[in-house]
Design a protein around this motif. Structure first.
Motif, short mmCIF file in Angstrom:
data_model
loop_
_atom_site.label_atom_id
_atom_site.label_comp_id
_atom_site.label_asym_id
_atom_site.label_seq_id
_atom_site.Cartn_x
_atom_site.Cartn_y
_atom_site.Cartn_z
N ARG A 30 0.83 -1.21 0.00
CA ARG A 30 0.00 0.00 0.00
C ARG A 30 0.86 1.26 0.00
O ARG A 30 0.56 2.22 -0.70
N THR A 31 1.91 1.25 0.83
CA THR A 31 2.70 2.48 0.97
C THR A 31 3.46 2.84 -0.29
O THR A 31 3.61 4.01 -0.63
N THR A 32 3.92 1.82 -1.03
CA THR A 32 4.73 2.08 -2.23
C THR A 32 3.88 2.18 -3.49
O THR A 32 3.99 3.13 -4.27
N HIS A 33 3.01 1.21 -3.69
CA HIS A 33 2.35 1.08 -4.99
C HIS A 33 1.03 1.84 -5.09
O HIS A 33 0.46 1.92 -6.19
N LEU A 34 0.53 2.37 -3.97
CA LEU A 34 -0.68 3.19 -4.04
C LEU A 34 -0.38 4.67 -3.83
O LEU A 34 -1.29 5.48 -3.67
N ALA A 35 0.89 5.01 -3.82
CA ALA A 35 1.28 6.41 -3.65
C ALA A 35 0.95 7.21 -4.91
O ALA A 35 0.80 6.65 -6.01
N ASP A 36 0.81 8.53 -4.74
CA ASP A 36 0.50 9.41 -5.87
C ASP A 36 1.54 9.22 -6.97
O ASP A 36 2.75 9.16 -6.72
N ALA A 44 -2.48 2.06 -15.43
CA ALA A 44 -2.30 2.06 -16.89
C ALA A 44 -1.65 0.76 -17.35
O ALA A 44 -2.02 0.20 -18.39
N GLN A 45 -0.67 0.28 -16.58
CA GLN A 45 -0.01 -0.98 -16.91
C GLN A 45 -1.00 -2.14 -16.88
O GLN A 45 -1.01 -2.99 -17.78
N LEU A 46 -1.84 -2.19 -15.84
CA LEU A 46 -2.81 -3.26 -15.72
C LEU A 46 -3.82 -3.21 -16.86
O LEU A 46 -4.19 -4.23 -17.45
N ARG A 47 -4.26 -2.01 -17.20
CA ARG A 47 -5.22 -1.87 -18.29
C ARG A 47 -4.61 -2.35 -19.61
O ARG A 47 -5.27 -3.00 -20.43
N HIS A 48 -3.32 -2.04 -19.80
CA HIS A 48 -2.62 -2.49 -21.01
C HIS A 48 -2.57 -4.02 -21.06
O HIS A 48 -2.80 -4.62 -22.12
N ARG A 49 -2.28 -4.66 -19.92
CA ARG A 49 -2.22 -6.12 -19.90
C ARG A 49 -3.60 -6.73 -20.19
O ARG A 49 -3.72 -7.75 -20.90
N LEU A 86 -7.44 -3.15 -5.69
CA LEU A 86 -7.65 -1.71 -5.83
C LEU A 86 -7.23 -1.23 -7.22
O LEU A 86 -7.92 -0.43 -7.87
N LEU A 87 -6.09 -1.73 -7.69
CA LEU A 87 -5.63 -1.36 -9.02
C LEU A 87 -6.61 -1.83 -10.10
O LEU A 87 -6.91 -1.10 -11.05
N ALA A 88 -7.10 -3.07 -9.93
CA ALA A 88 -8.06 -3.61 -10.89
C ALA A 88 -9.32 -2.78 -10.94
O ALA A 88 -9.87 -2.50 -12.01
N ASP A 89 -9.80 -2.36 -9.76
CA ASP A 89 -11.01 -1.54 -9.70
C ASP A 89 -10.81 -0.24 -10.45
O ASP A 89 -11.68 0.21 -11.19
N GLU A 90 -9.65 0.39 -10.25
CA GLU A 90 -9.36 1.65 -10.95
C GLU A 90 -9.27 1.44 -12.45
O GLU A 90 -9.56 2.35 -13.24
N HIS A 94 -11.55 -6.76 -12.48
CA HIS A 94 -11.68 -7.43 -11.18
C HIS A 94 -10.83 -8.69 -11.15
O HIS A 94 -10.48 -9.25 -12.21
N ILE A 95 -10.47 -9.12 -9.95
CA ILE A 95 -9.75 -10.38 -9.79
C ILE A 95 -10.76 -11.52 -9.88
O ILE A 95 -11.69 -11.61 -9.07
N ASP A 96 -10.55 -12.42 -10.84
CA ASP A 96 -11.50 -13.50 -11.05
C ASP A 96 -11.08 -14.77 -10.32
O ASP A 96 -11.93 -15.55 -9.87
N ASP A 97 -9.77 -15.00 -10.18
CA ASP A 97 -9.32 -16.23 -9.55
C ASP A 97 -7.89 -16.04 -9.04
O ASP A 97 -7.11 -15.28 -9.62
N VAL A 98 -7.56 -16.73 -7.94
CA VAL A 98 -6.21 -16.70 -7.38
C VAL A 98 -5.82 -18.12 -7.01
O VAL A 98 -6.55 -18.82 -6.31
N GLU A 99 -4.63 -18.56 -7.48
CA GLU A 99 -4.06 -19.84 -7.08
C GLU A 99 -2.72 -19.59 -6.42
O GLU A 99 -1.95 -18.74 -6.87
N THR A 100 -2.43 -20.31 -5.33
CA THR A 100 -1.17 -20.12 -4.62
C THR A 100 -0.47 -21.45 -4.41
O THR A 100 -1.10 -22.50 -4.35
N TRP A 101 0.87 -21.37 -4.28
CA TRP A 101 1.70 -22.54 -4.02
C TRP A 101 2.76 -22.18 -2.99
O TRP A 101 3.23 -21.04 -2.93
N GLY A 102 3.14 -23.13 -2.18
CA GLY A 102 4.20 -22.92 -1.22
C GLY A 102 5.56 -22.96 -1.88
O GLY A 102 5.77 -23.66 -2.88
N VAL A 103 6.51 -22.21 -1.32
CA VAL A 103 7.87 -22.17 -1.83
C VAL A 103 8.77 -22.84 -0.80
O VAL A 103 8.76 -22.46 0.38
#
Length: 538
Positions: A30-36, A44-49, A86-90, A94-103
């Motif tokens: 939040r502190t880094t990636h949601l800053a002005d 813009a990057q997400l919209r491009h993807r 939050l980025l997706a909403d902007e 929207h986030i449709d699915d999330v899969e996770t794996w242990g490292v």
């Protein structure tokens, strides 16, 4: 790489390319990636993807820029998903699915890497098929455990393990007590209940909101007597459809049970009684406790209805302010949970009101890059992103113009929400420090007033002597909890009396309307009332 990591391997093989739909992120904060400045470029990057993938993008989180698997902690991954949401909403996605794996291997597998699939457009059309249930009952009678088992479908371990799905503060986990309101959600589709696999992940709650045709939200209140004020806030301050009062089979109805029942019934909330912990006692003891509950209800001029004897259909047809169904349950053996499922799947919505949008603020918080968020249950009407509202009254009695930036429901972004929904509304035009519980959000054109004094019809439920002119209890109205002076017509009211009184808030004004019901309390003294007129406006 194992077969169950196929989705991760496919994303890594496709790689992060210019003009592609895959993006690698080690983590998002939040502190880094949601800053002005950074926020706009990432949106813009997400919209491009999204555009590059014909409406779908893949974000791999927990990897380096060149696709090397780094792994991040579960807390860092959860925060990354919040930021990505939050980025997706902007970006209108929207986030449709999330899969996770242990490292790592074995005990060292404490890091996570995940693949999030994002899709273009809003994920949910708001509807009215959503009921809100407030729980009540004595401490350690199993409220949170029962709700935890309902929302997950998991049997409890006999030690209250499923209650951890609802705890919101570390000291509550340590003590095994709830000290504030907490929330749970599950739902139903055409195949039956839709529950959470991992309630500790916000994305699981969001998935319920996304996939269920019908939602059931629980406002889990507090059973320990020192926090009765918080319980009253949960039962009065939320726009509830039903109450769920729990009574442990090994203990039976207590003074707190009767007190909570009195609050539920005084606010005219249709209520279900769940007898919990039936696995700990004999069948004879369960029958004895059910008879005790029936006596308590009859003494309160209510009609008990045993669901075990009369069936679910009868309970659905008969439940009202006067008729109270009783269900025997166990979170350990799951006895009775299917009965509660049937009830919550079929019970009609009762708490929503028609008319213009209004929501009393219950909680406030600040999200970096988003700003002030007001949380509560929508009392009437509906709200959409972009709506122009006012919030107040502030300390000086004024109302501040604000704009709805975004709406979140159980960690899931929505474009709109209707009456009865528990939501968080991000607001433009006000700081979080200026928001307080008890304020109200209303349409910009509503021209509300700050009310300091009102007339009410009150009934004294319990008082050691009499209520004299100037008596000062705490009044609970919607999410307002404020000391007020009560001035009975005729100078006094005795226990059991009903009469007219003038009520004046001691410290500040609030937005009050005729017809609203309230509870007042001071020590063992309790009463209820209904606003009948406004007599003092600031």
């Amino acid at each position: 790489m194992s077969a169950d990591r196929a989705a991760l391997q496919r994303a890594l093989d496709r790689g992060e390319r210019e003009g592609g739909s895959v993006e690698f992120k080690e983590r998002l904060t939040r502190t880094t990636h949601l800053a002005d400045g950074r926020l706009e470029s990432l949106v813009a990057q997400l919209r491009h993807r999204i555009l590059s993938g014909d409406g779908e993008a893949t974000y791999v989180v927990g990897v380096t820029d060149n696709g090397g698997i780094a792994g991040i902690s579960p807390a860092a991954f959860s925060e990354s998903m919040d930021v990505l949401s939050l980025l997706a909403d902007e970006a209108g996605a929207h986030i449709d699915d999330v899969e996770t794996w242990g490292v790592g291997d074995g005990a060292d597998a404490d890091g996570l890497v995940g693949v999030a699939t994002l899709r273009e457009g809003s994920v949910l059309e708001a509807d009215d098929d959503h009921i809100v249930v407030g729980t009540a009952g004595h401490v350690d009678h199993g409220k949170s455990t029962l709700v935890g088992s309902l929302v997950t479908g998991s049997a409890d371990d006999g030690q209250g393990g499923t209650r951890s799905f609802l705890d919101v503060r570390p000291h509550e986990m340590e003590r095994g007590l709830s000290a504030d309101l907490s929330y749970g959600v599950y739902g139903f589709d055409e195949d039956g209940p839709v529950r959470m696999d991992n309630p500790h992940r916000k994305s699981d709650r969001a998935e319920i909101v996304k996939s269920a045709n019908r939602l059931v939200s629980f406002v889990d209140t507090v059973g320990h007597e020192p926090w009765l004020r918080t319980t009253i806030r949960g039962l009065v301050g939320q726009k509830l459809d039903y109450g769920l009062l729990v009574v442990a089979a090994d203990d039976g109805p207590t003074r707190t049970t009767r007190e909570h029942l009195g609050i539920l019934l005084a606010t005219e909330l249709p209520t279900i009684v769940a007898i919990t912990k039936t696995d700990m006692v004999s069948g004879e003891r369960v029958d004895e406790v059910e008879r005790e509950v029936e006596r308590v209800l009859r003494n309160a001029d209510r009609t008990p209805l045993s669901v075990g004897r009369h069936g679910v259909a009868a309970a659905i047809d008969e439940i009202s302010e006067q008729v109270v169904p009783i269900v025997a349950t166990s979170a350990v053996t799951k006895v009775g949970l299917d009965t509660l499922d049937e009830l919550f799947e079929q019970l009609p919505k009762t708490g929503a009101e028609e008319g213009a949008f209004s929501m009393y603020v219950d909680r406030t918080y600040n999200v970096t890059g988003v700003g002030a968020v007001a949380s509560g249950t929508i009392r009437s009407g509906g709200v959409e992103a972009g709506d122009e509202l006012v919030v107040g009254p502030l300390a000086d009695g004024t109302f501040r113009p604000v704009e709805v930036r975004s709406i979140e429901m159980h960690y899931h972004r929505v474009d709109e929400a209707a009456a009865g929904r528990i939501v968080g509304i991000a607001l433009k035009g006000i700081r979080e420090s200026d928001l307080e519980r008890g304020m109200v959000l209303l349409p910009r054109e509503s021209d509300p007033a700050a009310v300091r004094e009102f007339e009410a019809e009150v009934m004294v439920l319990n008082h050691p002597t009499r209520i004299d002119d100037g008596y000062e209890p705490v009044v609970h109205l919607e999410t307002v909890s404020e000391t007020a002076s009560i001035h009975p017509e005729g100078g006094q009211l005795l226990p059991g009396d009903t009469g007219v009184a003038r009520v004046r808030f001691k410290f500040r004004a609030y937005s009050i309307e005729e017809g609203q019901r309230f509870v007042f309390r001071e020590g063992r003294s309790k009463g209820v009332g209904t606003v009948t007129g406004i007599t003092g406006v600031e």
